[in-house]
Design an enzyme around this catalytic site. Structure first.
Site, short mmCIF file in Angstrom:
data_model
loop_
_atom_site.label_atom_id
_atom_site.label_comp_id
_atom_site.label_asym_id
_atom_site.label_seq_id
_atom_site.Cartn_x
_atom_site.Cartn_y
_atom_site.Cartn_z
N HIS A 102 0.80 -1.30 0.05
CA HIS A 102 0.03 -0.18 0.18
C HIS A 102 0.96 1.17 0.03
O HIS A 102 0.51 2.34 0.39
CB HIS A 102 -0.97 0.04 1.18
CG HIS A 102 -1.46 -1.31 1.45
ND1 HIS A 102 -2.92 -1.51 1.10
CD2 HIS A 102 -1.16 -2.30 2.09
CE1 HIS A 102 -3.41 -2.91 1.45
NE2 HIS A 102 -2.27 -3.30 2.10
N SER A 134 14.96 22.07 -15.40
CA SER A 134 13.67 23.03 -15.61
C SER A 134 14.21 24.37 -15.96
O SER A 134 15.34 24.75 -15.81
CB SER A 134 13.09 23.14 -14.35
OG SER A 134 12.29 24.57 -14.24
N LYS A 184 16.04 21.95 -10.28
CA LYS A 184 15.29 20.69 -10.68
C LYS A 184 16.21 19.82 -11.29
O LYS A 184 17.00 20.29 -12.09
CB LYS A 184 14.19 21.25 -11.72
CG LYS A 184 12.93 21.94 -10.93
CD LYS A 184 12.09 20.81 -9.91
CE LYS A 184 10.91 20.71 -10.80
NZ LYS A 184 10.03 19.56 -10.06
N GLU A 209 9.43 8.94 -16.61
CA GLU A 209 7.85 9.49 -16.82
C GLU A 209 7.58 9.00 -18.30
O GLU A 209 6.32 8.42 -18.40
CB GLU A 209 7.98 10.82 -16.65
CG GLU A 209 8.17 11.18 -15.28
CD GLU A 209 8.23 12.96 -15.26
OE1 GLU A 209 9.12 13.56 -15.24
OE2 GLU A 209 7.09 13.40 -15.19
#
Ligand code: ARG
Length: 459
Positions: free
Chosen positions: A157, A278, A284, A291
């Protein structure tokens, strides 16, 4: 002007819109090498069977090599009017060698031709997928070996469950990609029957030798039923099915990498080579490759569903609907290869932070099960009672904002008077993972045995 291939029956040529919806050359030119290999095998067989002259077969086979080199050199002028790769190649062959080109299509149809070409293409792709999977598995084995005994939290979980080892977690993915490997090999073995010689749908009256062409093209045998041979696209669907499951595995791993590389987790550092920055936020470092891998499963699974839908309503044998098989498979194949390569690169480069993993492993009451097991083993309590006592100690620790090993012996004894100092020996994460020695468990000895087993499998 009407079509060169079937002009006999037609007075008028196609409407421009008809040409646009009908033509597949824009994408099926990717099967040029397979088409030419199939035609060369067919021509050789026709001559060996005395169906065409040896000299014609020689001219055809040589001419086809010329056409292939033109295509490979990017000098070939593909024509939409000629619809597809099959007719583009044949028309060019006619220009190159003249009259004998017209004898190539004896005892053959575009229906068995396209099934053969596409099978050869998918077969090559299955082999390429196998290679990419093996490379990814090798990268995972290296990670597993390096961190066979590094402790980290195991989750259910996405809540801390029990400590596991980094090597164990990497090896879980080895099992998953290992099943993908066996699916790819299964699919290849099952699909390796030659459709060539099924002709349009009924076979042919020419004395062809289907065993010879099957053998020349590396098939195990000719497909046994000509109707099935021209209308079967199971091989493409099996590829897409195996690709979908593999992409799903890649996606789950990618999701973990996204989570693990976040500032809140800091389990891994992805390399600069597989990250992006970024344009506005200087701090970043984004896991874009992970992704995008996570997203690829959508289009690969989409291709699988799309082709299932194309096929499900088709009466036997060939229908033009089946031309829609290729773009789906090409797109899925390209993206699967890209995703596998990107994942392999990320895995090779990534740095697991042993300290962060260990710190996280010890938090979140991860050894509560070990405490309950100790109460069963040492004090002889029933597991349900041990579970309850341990739960009350977790609640106590939570109220004090500390972890289980930070409780005092007196506090422990307030939950059960029989608890002794010995209990603290099982509350450490190292001890916890070392104790999980059951087959397939997280103990480093088990993990190393699994790594060795896979190294042997892979040779
Ligand atoms: N371009 C066609 C395809 O991809 C080749 C087969 C055409 N056969 C036919 N009878 N129209 O399926």
């Amino acid at each position: 002007t009407s079509n060169k291939m079937w002009g006999g029956r037609f007075a008028d040529g196609p409407d421009a819109i008809m040409e646009a919806i009908n033509a597949s050359i824009g994408f099926d030119k990717r099967m040029a090498a397979q088409d030419i290999a199939g035609s060369r095998a067919h021509a050789a067989m026709l001559a060996a069977q005395g169906i065409i002259e040896d000299s014609d077969a020689e001219a055809i086979r040589e001419g086809l090599l010329t056409v292939l080199s033109e295509i490979e050199a990017g000098e070939f002028a593909f024509s939409t009017a000629l619809e597809d790769i099959h007719m583009n190649v044949e028309a060019r062959l006619k220009e190159v060698i003249g009259e004998p080109a017209g004898r190539l299509h004896t005892g053959r149809s575009r229906n068995d031709q396209v099934a053969t070409d596409f099978k050869l293409w998918v077969r090559d792709q299955l082999d390429a997928t196998e290679g990419a999977l093996l490379a990814l598995i090798a990268a995972l084995l290296d990670q597993a070996e390096r961190g066979a005994d590094w402790v980290m939290p195991g989750f259910t979980h996405l809540q801390t469950a029990q400590p596991v080892t980094w090597g164990h977690h990497m090896m879980a993915y080895v099992e998953m990609f290992g099943r993908d490997l066996s699916r790819v090999r299964d699919a290849r073995a099952r699909m390796n029957e030659s459709p060539l010689g099924a002709a349009a749908l009924a076979g042919t009256s020419f004395p062809i030798d289907r065993d010879a062409t099957a053998q020349a093209l590396g098939f195990d045998r000719p497909a046994a039923n000509s109707l099935d041979a021209v209308s079967d696209r199971d091989f493409a669907l099996e590829f897409l099915g195996a690709a979908s499951i593999c992409a799903m595995h890649l996606s789950r791993f990618a999701e973990e990498l996204v989570i693990w590389s976040s500032a809140q987790f800091r389990f891994v550092q992805l390399s600069d080579r597989f990250s992006t920055g970024s344009s506005i936020m200087p701090q970043k470092k984004n896991p874009d490759a992970a992704e995008l891998i996570r997203a690829k499963v959508g289009r690969i699974f989409g291709a699988n569903v799309a082709l299932m839908m194309v096929m499900k309503g088709l009466p036997l044998a060939y229908s033009k609907d089946m031309q829609e098989d290729k773009e789906q498979v090409f797109d899925a194949a390209d993206n699967l290869m890209l995703a596998l390569a990107a994942m392999e690169g990320m895995v090779r480069d990534m740095n697991a932070s042993r300290d962060s993993l260990a710190a996280a492993a010890g938090s979140g009451f991860s050894t509560a099960t070990d405490l309950a097991d100790w109460l069963v083993r040492v004090l002889g309590l029933p597991f349900r009672e041990a579970h309850h006592i341990t739960g009350s100690l977790v609640a106590m620790a939570e109220a004090q904002g500390c972890d289980l090993p930070d409780l005092t012996l007196a506090q422990m004894q307030s939950a059960h008077a029989g608890i002794t100092q010995d209990v603290f020996s099982v509350l450490g994460v190292e001890n916890s993972v070392n104790s999980r020695i059951s087959y397939g468990g997280t103990a480093p000895a088990q993990v190393r045995a699994q790594i060795a087993r896979w190294q042997e499998i892979l040779g």
